[in-house]
Design an enzyme around this catalytic site. Sequence first.
Site, PDB file in Angstrom:
ATOM      1  N   ASP A 209       0.828  -1.202   0.000  1.00 37.76           N
ATOM      2  CA  ASP A 209       0.000   0.000   0.000  1.00 37.76           C
ATOM      3  C   ASP A 209       0.868   1.260   0.000  1.00 37.76           C
ATOM      4  O   ASP A 209       1.903   1.317   0.674  1.00 37.76           O
ATOM      5  CB  ASP A 209      -0.891  -0.011   1.249  1.00 37.76           C
ATOM      6  CG  ASP A 209      -1.814   1.178   1.321  1.00 37.76           C
ATOM      7  OD1 ASP A 209      -2.722   1.275   0.485  1.00 37.76           O
ATOM      8  OD2 ASP A 209      -1.618   2.026   2.216  1.00 37.76           O
ATOM      9  N   GLU A 251      13.670 -15.542  -0.760  1.00 38.40           N
ATOM     10  CA  GLU A 251      13.856 -16.711   0.109  1.00 38.40           C
ATOM     11  C   GLU A 251      12.673 -17.667  -0.008  1.00 38.40           C
ATOM     12  O   GLU A 251      12.815 -18.884   0.146  1.00 38.40           O
ATOM     13  CB  GLU A 251      13.981 -16.274   1.572  1.00 38.40           C
ATOM     14  CG  GLU A 251      15.232 -15.509   1.935  1.00 38.40           C
ATOM     15  CD  GLU A 251      15.175 -15.049   3.392  1.00 38.40           C
ATOM     16  OE1 GLU A 251      14.547 -15.769   4.218  1.00 38.40           O
ATOM     17  OE2 GLU A 251      15.711 -13.975   3.707  1.00 38.40           O
TER      18      GLU A 251
END
Length: 534
Positions: A209, A251
């Site tokens: 956002d 990751e």
Amino acid sequence: MAAPHPPRTDDWWRDAVIYQVYPRSFADGDGDGTGDLAGVRARLPYLAELGVDAVWFTPWYASPMVDGGYDVADYRAIDPAFGTLDEAEKLIAEAAELGLRVIVDIVPNHVSDQHAWFREALAAGPGSPERERFHFRPGRGENGELPPNDWPSQFSGNTWTRVPDGEWYLHLFTPEQPDLNWAHPEVRREHEDILRFWFARGVAGVRIDSAALLTKDPGLRDFTEGVDPHPYIDLDEIHDVYRSWRAVADEYGGVFVGEVWLPDAERFARYLRPDELHTAFNFNFLSCPWDPDRLRRTIDDTLAEHAPVHAPATWVLCNHDVTRTVTRYGREDTGFDFAKKRFGTPTDPDLGTRRARAAALLTLALPGSVYLYQGEELGLPEADVPLDRIQDPMHFRSGGTDPGRDGCRVPLPWEADAPSYGFGAGTDPWLPQPADWGRHAVDRQAADPGSMLGLYRTALELRRAEAALGDGPMRWLPSSEGVLAFARAEDLQCVVNLSGAPVDLPPHTGVLLASGPLPADGSLPADTAVWLRT
């Protein structure tokens, strides 16, 4: 239950169709009038049958709901109105069984004033380490009675609020949403931990956002129109944040989509460099009027600004903040601008629906990924919410001139003849549904292949089946004035007639899909789109 569908590429996000769920208004599982995760879980087969690839949830975290959940009190807890963390984990797993990925919404610019950090900051007082996580400053003026600077709000109203001990704190949005200080290492570490928390629970991506607002001018200098750099929008330091975030995402194989409102194409593209965000929302397309020249220029500009960083474009017609497409396209001004929103703006719903159907085929034929806001597949119009039921802070902070965003957030109609149109059994919905909402209901449209829902289901099925659609090249084709025509492969074309009068279709061997009825004379009516086999 619908069978899962495999992605077409390893980089699924490059051509995915992503459905936006506003949890409060999607489906109410416990009958209390508010949409919740139980409601979503029950409706997951609907989303799989619709043919989307992923589901993006606007914030479902613990929140006082001053700004629809974008005032987050705890990023690791689900708001009790929506359910529990255990339910969220089950939802993510159940969605995966149906071939649906889950994207969550992270709000990094600010937190709720009920967040533990802000409560600690208020209690600790001026000069404390707790206040360094935010932007607390003494005021200007003889007795500190004036705000520390003159920054404009992202909503109407002030950007600074004074606390009882005399200091002021910054909030680019409402006073209940204090801005975090992204120069503070604790703020950086905390958000990286939040990302790991959700990636570890199986989410496939994160929507960010207000992604260009995080970093602020260190001296909090005043804002001067036209003077660069802006003191809090798109500062260069922000890219270091997103490089560290990308390392976390990599990751887990997660992806990002940023809410980046920037007019400068070169600055916008910086967010999409290979070690930063994967994608960003295309607000120029969302706000573009239903005008052939403007649309073509916007499409060209979008593809050009993404090309240098090899990022896929995103296409979106509507979201939880903007006027619904059917209503907007039926108005004299078919663009979107927050500053122009006013009560009583006339609209032609039949014209708007015809254009929205054509826009759906245009959007789904463009290269890249597509975001579909809940209810767009039903052709929902903007609802007129009674004045005494409006909840959006944008309305109140405008002094009542802006109708706010509640009109596109009214709960969905699922069953034409059920209480609350099948949204939930029990308490009336948190926002009132219009009296004619039943004609847009899922059960009624599902039985009609010519409905907006039927159009979207067919278009999404074809989009998945046709290798040329989704990510990849496109080229414009010669066309008459007011017509957009482009090829996605040697044998597949999209033609959209915005000229106001019928035009001849180009030579073709078959019609894959049309947004409206095609006459027998081989013409394409105004405000109609078609996918052709050539």
